[in-house]
Design a protein around this motif. Structure first.
Motif, PDB file in Angstrom:
ATOM      1  N   ASP A   1       4.602  17.030 -38.351  1.00 45.02           N
ATOM      2  CA  ASP A   1       5.069  17.571 -39.629  1.00 45.02           C
ATOM      3  C   ASP A   1       6.156  18.633 -39.453  1.00 45.02           C
ATOM      4  OD1 ASP A   1       3.518  19.542 -38.524  1.00 45.02           O
ATOM      5  OD2 ASP A   1       2.185  19.801 -40.260  1.00 45.02           O
ATOM      6  N   GLY A   2       6.641  18.806 -38.217  1.00 39.00           N
ATOM      7  CA  GLY A   2       7.723  19.742 -37.970  1.00 39.00           C
ATOM      8  C   GLY A   2       7.326  21.196 -37.929  1.00 39.00           C
ATOM      9  N   THR A   3       6.025  21.490 -37.913  1.00 39.37           N
ATOM     10  CA  THR A   3       5.573  22.881 -37.994  1.00 39.37           C
ATOM     11  C   THR A   3       5.435  23.572 -36.639  1.00 39.37           C
ATOM     12  OG1 THR A   3       3.259  22.163 -37.992  1.00 39.37           O
ATOM     13  CG2 THR A   3       4.343  22.436 -40.141  1.00 39.37           C
ATOM     14  N   GLY A   4       5.885  22.927 -35.567  1.00 42.15           N
ATOM     15  CA  GLY A   4       5.801  23.555 -34.263  1.00 42.15           C
ATOM     16  C   GLY A   4       6.057  22.564 -33.153  1.00 42.15           C
ATOM     17  N   PHE A   5       5.866  23.034 -31.935  1.00 39.77           N
ATOM     18  CA  PHE A   5       6.067  22.210 -30.743  1.00 39.77           C
ATOM     19  C   PHE A   5       4.793  22.276 -29.914  1.00 39.77           C
ATOM     20  CE2 PHE A   5       7.857  20.760 -26.730  1.00 39.77           C
ATOM     21  CZ  PHE A   5       8.827  19.845 -27.140  1.00 39.77           C
ATOM     22  N   SER A   6       4.374  21.127 -29.350  1.00 33.94           N
ATOM     23  CA  SER A   6       3.105  21.040 -28.621  1.00 33.94           C
ATOM     24  C   SER A   6       3.333  20.546 -27.202  1.00 33.94           C
ATOM     25  CB  SER A   6       2.143  20.092 -29.347  1.00 33.94           C
ATOM     26  OG  SER A   6       0.900  20.037 -28.694  1.00 33.94           O
ATOM     27  N   VAL A   7       2.622  21.163 -26.259  1.00 40.05           N
ATOM     28  CA  VAL A   7       2.673  20.749 -24.853  1.00 40.05           C
ATOM     29  C   VAL A   7       1.249  20.539 -24.361  1.00 40.05           C
ATOM     30  CG1 VAL A   7       3.358  21.388 -22.519  1.00 40.05           C
ATOM     31  CG2 VAL A   7       4.808  22.010 -24.447  1.00 40.05           C
TER      32      VAL A   7
ATOM     33  N   THR B   1      11.506  24.624 -39.632  1.00 41.95           N
ATOM     34  CA  THR B   1      11.083  23.414 -38.931  1.00 41.95           C
ATOM     35  C   THR B   1      11.502  23.511 -37.478  1.00 41.95           C
ATOM     36  OG1 THR B   1      11.079  20.986 -39.058  1.00 41.95           O
ATOM     37  CG2 THR B   1      13.189  22.084 -39.361  1.00 41.95           C
ATOM     38  N   VAL B   2      10.829  22.793 -36.614  1.00 36.60           N
ATOM     39  CA  VAL B   2      11.147  22.851 -35.192  1.00 36.60           C
ATOM     40  C   VAL B   2      12.376  21.988 -34.919  1.00 36.60           C
ATOM     41  CG1 VAL B   2       9.538  20.970 -34.595  1.00 36.60           C
ATOM     42  CG2 VAL B   2      10.216  22.642 -32.856  1.00 36.60           C
ATOM     43  N   ILE B   3      13.373  22.569 -34.247  1.00 40.78           N
ATOM     44  CA  ILE B   3      14.582  21.824 -33.908  1.00 40.78           C
ATOM     45  C   ILE B   3      14.716  21.616 -32.401  1.00 40.78           C
ATOM     46  CG2 ILE B   3      15.782  22.644 -35.970  1.00 40.78           C
ATOM     47  CD1 ILE B   3      17.411  24.511 -34.142  1.00 40.78           C
ATOM     48  N   GLY B   4      13.840  22.243 -31.627  1.00 42.56           N
ATOM     49  CA  GLY B   4      13.831  22.087 -30.179  1.00 42.56           C
ATOM     50  C   GLY B   4      12.610  22.771 -29.610  1.00 42.56           C
ATOM     51  N   GLY B   5      12.301  22.493 -28.357  1.00 47.16           N
ATOM     52  CA  GLY B   5      11.127  23.134 -27.772  1.00 47.16           C
ATOM     53  C   GLY B   5      10.948  22.756 -26.320  1.00 47.16           C
ATOM     54  N   GLY B   6       9.912  23.318 -25.726  1.00 51.17           N
ATOM     55  CA  GLY B   6       9.608  23.055 -24.330  1.00 51.17           C
ATOM     56  C   GLY B   6       8.322  23.739 -23.936  1.00 51.17           C
TER      57      GLY B   6
ATOM     58  N   ASN C   1       0.130  24.944 -28.748  1.00 57.55           N
ATOM     59  CA  ASN C   1       1.083  24.751 -29.833  1.00 57.55           C
ATOM     60  C   ASN C   1       1.824  26.050 -30.113  1.00 57.55           C
ATOM     61  OD1 ASN C   1       0.121  22.152 -30.078  1.00 57.55           O
ATOM     62  ND2 ASN C   1      -1.116  22.563 -31.892  1.00 57.55           N
ATOM     63  N   ALA C   2       3.148  25.955 -30.213  1.00 60.15           N
ATOM     64  CA  ALA C   2       3.955  27.097 -30.654  1.00 60.15           C
ATOM     65  C   ALA C   2       4.333  26.839 -32.104  1.00 60.15           C
ATOM     66  CB  ALA C   2       5.200  27.227 -29.790  1.00 60.15           C
ATOM     67  N   PRO C   3       3.880  27.681 -33.048  1.00 62.51           N
ATOM     68  CA  PRO C   3       4.066  27.398 -34.469  1.00 62.51           C
ATOM     69  C   PRO C   3       5.403  27.889 -35.004  1.00 62.51           C
ATOM     70  CG  PRO C   3       2.752  29.362 -34.220  1.00 62.51           C
ATOM     71  CD  PRO C   3       3.044  28.877 -32.821  1.00 62.51           C
ATOM     72  N   CYS C   4       5.911  27.194 -36.002  1.00 65.35           N
ATOM     73  CA  CYS C   4       7.082  27.658 -36.744  1.00 65.35           C
ATOM     74  C   CYS C   4       6.619  28.383 -38.006  1.00 65.35           C
ATOM     75  CB  CYS C   4       7.973  26.483 -37.142  1.00 65.35           C
ATOM     76  SG  CYS C   4       8.848  25.718 -35.763  1.00 65.35           S
ATOM     77  N   ALA C   5       7.371  29.358 -38.441  1.00 68.62           N
ATOM     78  CA  ALA C   5       7.039  30.095 -39.655  1.00 68.62           C
ATOM     79  C   ALA C   5       7.218  29.201 -40.879  1.00 68.62           C
ATOM     80  CB  ALA C   5       7.933  31.328 -39.769  1.00 68.62           C
ATOM     81  N   THR C   6       6.501  29.531 -41.929  1.00 72.73           N
ATOM     82  CA  THR C   6       6.625  28.795 -43.187  1.00 72.73           C
ATOM     83  C   THR C   6       8.087  28.776 -43.639  1.00 72.73           C
ATOM     84  OG1 THR C   6       4.399  29.467 -43.829  1.00 72.73           O
ATOM     85  CG2 THR C   6       5.860  28.697 -45.584  1.00 72.73           C
ATOM     86  N   GLY C   7       8.538  27.607 -44.048  1.00 76.77           N
ATOM     87  CA  GLY C   7       9.913  27.468 -44.500  1.00 76.77           C
ATOM     88  C   GLY C   7      10.896  27.097 -43.406  1.00 76.77           C
TER      89      GLY C   7
ATOM     90  N   ALA D   1       8.733  27.025 -29.092  1.00 74.92           N
ATOM     91  CA  ALA D   1       9.375  26.301 -30.184  1.00 74.92           C
ATOM     92  C   ALA D   1      10.605  27.054 -30.645  1.00 74.92           C
ATOM     93  CB  ALA D   1       8.403  26.122 -31.349  1.00 74.92           C
ATOM     94  N   LEU D   2      11.658  26.302 -30.937  1.00 75.95           N
ATOM     95  CA  LEU D   2      12.866  26.847 -31.542  1.00 75.95           C
ATOM     96  C   LEU D   2      12.877  26.385 -32.993  1.00 75.95           C
ATOM     97  CD1 LEU D   2      15.172  26.009 -28.538  1.00 75.95           C
ATOM     98  CD2 LEU D   2      14.510  28.307 -29.262  1.00 75.95           C
TER      99      LEU D   2
END
Length: 288
Positions: A91-97, A66-71, A58-64, A116-117
């Protein structure tokens, strides 16, 4: 190949199987109202342990944000590990592969990396989902459309049903207002039922929006890799990829933002090789 049937989904986009694109293709949509830049865009990375078992990263997004893209990408055991699940977290908090070995397995160690972007939710941001029914089709796909007036920034997808990588996630296509996710049974087939799951990360068109794509050579050489860069002054907002002509015997080994301004896509034939010609296509959604 047998074609899957999904009530209410669009016809799978046609591809130019025998022609390699020699130049980057770009599409832009007309602005309905003044576009705003996506502010605070960041790229994060998460990497699994290196061993020989199925695993997720999982690549996490910082608080505040949301993930808008990933790979993601696989390191090691090329062609014997499928990235079967490449999805934004619910919940939009990251991207998972998630990576899984094929049915013959491998003794080699390998790892999976997710990218994660992330950004504060852009104007009009929504995540749209769709899936096929469970069936035993040789190939299947689903198209997920963005709400009217919005564009696709990112794509996520999964092939569900097999306990290992006997079904290949081979299409994560981004079009201007939709995404298409496709899968295929591997070279030995799969007797069980399986499904394709797709997600589109959509928003109002950001300033400087562009959709880029480029192809590798169309031949029987393995592995293949290509990198696609945004136009000057623009950053990657979303990543897409697809294998054309692989017939389930070629696996994506990478489809990710390799920097803030570039997308890298790679693929490799399975352990038995593949005598026919195939190519890999990279998509980049970029904006200022």
């Amino acid at each position: 190949m047998r074609e899957g049937t999904n009530v209410g989904r669009r016809t799978r986009p046609a591809v130019i199987g025998g022609i390699a694109l020699s130049a980057v293709m770009l599409s832009q949509v007309a602005l309905v109202s003044p576009a705003m830049a996506v502010t605070g865009l960041t790229r994060t990375v998460g990497t699994s342990a290196s061993n020989s078992v199925a695993k997720s990263a999982n690549a996490p997004c910082a608080t505040g944000t949301t993930v808008i893209g990933g790979g993601g990408f696989v390191t090691g055991a090329a062609g014997q590990v499928g990235m079967d699940i490449m999805l934004p977290l619910w919940d939009g908090t990251g991207f998972s592969v998630t990576g899984r070995e094929d049915e013959t397995g491998t003794s080699a160690n390998w790892s999976v990396t997710s990218t994660a972007l992330c950004a504060p939710a852009p104007s009009g941001f929504q995540v749209m989902s769709g899936s096929t029914g469970f069936a035993s089709n040789a190939t299947d796909w689903v198209t997920v459309s963005c709400p009217l007036g919005t564009v696709a920034l990112g794509v996520g997808g999964a092939v569900n049903g097999a306990s290992n990588s006997e079904v290949v996630l081979e299409q994560l296509r981004i079009d201007t207002s939709s995404v298409t996710v496709g899968g295929a049974e591997d070279g030995t087939g799969y007797a069980g039922n399986w499904q394709v799951q797709g997600r589109a990360m959509c928003a109002n068109q950001p300033a400087g929006y562009e959709r880029l794509l480029t192809d590798s050579a169309y031949d029987s050489v393995s592995p293949k890799s290509l990198t696609l860069s945004c136009s000057p002054g623009k950053k990657v907002h979303g990543v897409g990829a697809e294998i054309l002509g692989g017939d389930g015997q070629v696996r994506l080994t990478g489809a990710y933002a390799s920097s803030s301004t570039a997308v890298t896509v790679s693929a490799a034939e399975d352990e038995d090789g593949y005598s026919s010609t195939w190519k890999v296509r990279a998509f980049a959604i970029c904006a200022t």
